[in-house]
Enzyme design. Sequence first.
Site, PDB file in Angstrom:
ATOM      1  N   VAL A  63     -55.633  18.073  24.164  1.00  0.00           N
ATOM      2  CA  VAL A  63     -56.623  17.285  23.423  1.00  0.00           C
ATOM      3  C   VAL A  63     -55.954  16.008  22.936  1.00  0.00           C
ATOM      4  CG1 VAL A  63     -58.049  17.226  21.342  1.00  0.00           C
ATOM      5  CG2 VAL A  63     -57.839  19.356  22.628  1.00  0.00           C
ATOM      6  N   ALA A 108     -52.270  14.152  19.473  1.00  0.00           N
ATOM      7  CA  ALA A 108     -52.629  15.077  20.549  1.00  0.00           C
ATOM      8  C   ALA A 108     -52.190  16.488  20.175  1.00  0.00           C
ATOM      9  CB  ALA A 108     -51.951  14.660  21.847  1.00  0.00           C
ATOM     10  N   LYS A 109     -52.712  17.465  20.864  1.00  0.00           N
ATOM     11  CA  LYS A 109     -52.234  18.843  20.745  1.00  0.00           C
ATOM     12  C   LYS A 109     -52.687  19.584  21.988  1.00  0.00           C
ATOM     13  CE  LYS A 109     -50.002  21.317  17.696  1.00  0.00           C
ATOM     14  NZ  LYS A 109     -48.972  20.784  16.789  1.00  0.00           N
ATOM     15  N   GLY A 110     -51.952  20.600  22.364  1.00  0.00           N
ATOM     16  CA  GLY A 110     -52.352  21.378  23.529  1.00  0.00           C
ATOM     17  C   GLY A 110     -51.898  22.795  23.372  1.00  0.00           C
TER      18      GLY A 110
END
Length: 419
Positions: A63, A108-110
Amino acid sequence: MTDVVQASATLAIAQHNFDRAAEQLELDPSTTAVLRQIKRELIVHFPVEMDDGSFHVYTGFRVQHNLARGPAKGGLRYHPAMTLADARALAMFMTWKAAVVGLPFGGAKGGVIVDPKALSITERERLTRRLTTELSLLLGPDRDIPAPDIGTGPQEMAWIMDTLSMHAGHSVPASVTGKPISIGGFEGRHSATGRGITTVAVQALRDSGIDPASATAAVQGFGQVGSTTAHLLAAAGVRVVAVSDSRGGVHSDAGLDLDALSALKEEGGSFADYVGADALTNDELLSLPIDLLVPCALEAQITAGNAAQINARVIAEGANAAVDPQGDAILADRGVLIVPDILANAGGVVVSYFEWVQDLQAFFWAPGESNARLREVMVRSYDAVRARAQSESVSMREAAYHIAVAKVAEATQVRGIYP
Ligand code: NAD
């Protein structure tokens, strides 16, 4: 197909904090709509060959919340309960965190929905390399730079860097941070978040009229962030009287032997094996009469349900969203000073920025340089947030959001990202 978008208490907290800042800053509706929304998210379902020859299809995602101030930056979490909604919340926190400490990154992050402890090392490698290929259209040193998070570490970053380098045909060390030092990683990255928390916590104690050398503290969570913070607080003269992990904690008014506790954990032991202190539950730790409380475990640990029982005078929020909005309001009424997550735990992304710059320039920093620079950034950011909180008569969380959201709004507007 796995349902990846579930309700998320963390996303509700992230949106609440943003909405309040947008309202207080009187942001125009177009900017508010752009900043509240996730810019881009990619969901991937990909097969991984297991050691017994069978295949398992995993679900992962990345994301990117907002890229107005620079490339996306954020961790990659391997956890069975990871959801897309949590990744959205954590990506938003990353945007504000980078802005409040002045880094040229978006958030962001995932993650992957997986229990990494249930995989062998070869299965983890195949999963990580396949995930990297699937996400590679988003990743790269000027697009999106992953880092470790819960369930991932330097080894995963090395596999990601190697996979992206194979695609490019040459080494791309700036494509991830938190790598092993042998391939461009950074001395001090491991301790950076705890170091940043300690810097602002000690400052907040002083601002509350408490001498750190006679202060007491409790730290919830004894992982990478919590254990480093506990050790560094002790080195700063603070008496750490309680620590805990997911199985409970220990308490001694005389102060704990942190080296002994770390050694116990490293040997796979539990705090229950530690002699010379009383056992206590996490609820009991949170309500101890102490000067400083540092939650470094999970989200939403201090809520309407227990905020009235908190007896600390200062809270430095190590874990993201450790205090929820209702808890926040109760503590504010009681005069507890909270150094908010987006400021307190930003040390990790600050040192990730140093690592990224080092690898882009292929110019290596001198030992010790990083800690001094990190301290400078944390002190400057803390002072700016504190000054804004005082001049606007708002909490430090509100002030941190005002600074961060205003910076991202300005970047969004000046670039003409919407008509
Ligand atoms: P970690 O997995 O190394 O440690 C987590 C610790 O919390 C462990 O000791 C675990 O036993 C403990 N814990 C889990 N559930 C608990 C509970 N119910 N009560 C008490 N303790 C419990 O993770 P970490 O890297 O130390 O991260 C801790 C928090 O800080 C996370 O919320 C993470 O998102 C946040 N954070 C980490 C970084 C970083 O650089 N690692 C940066 C910013 C924010």
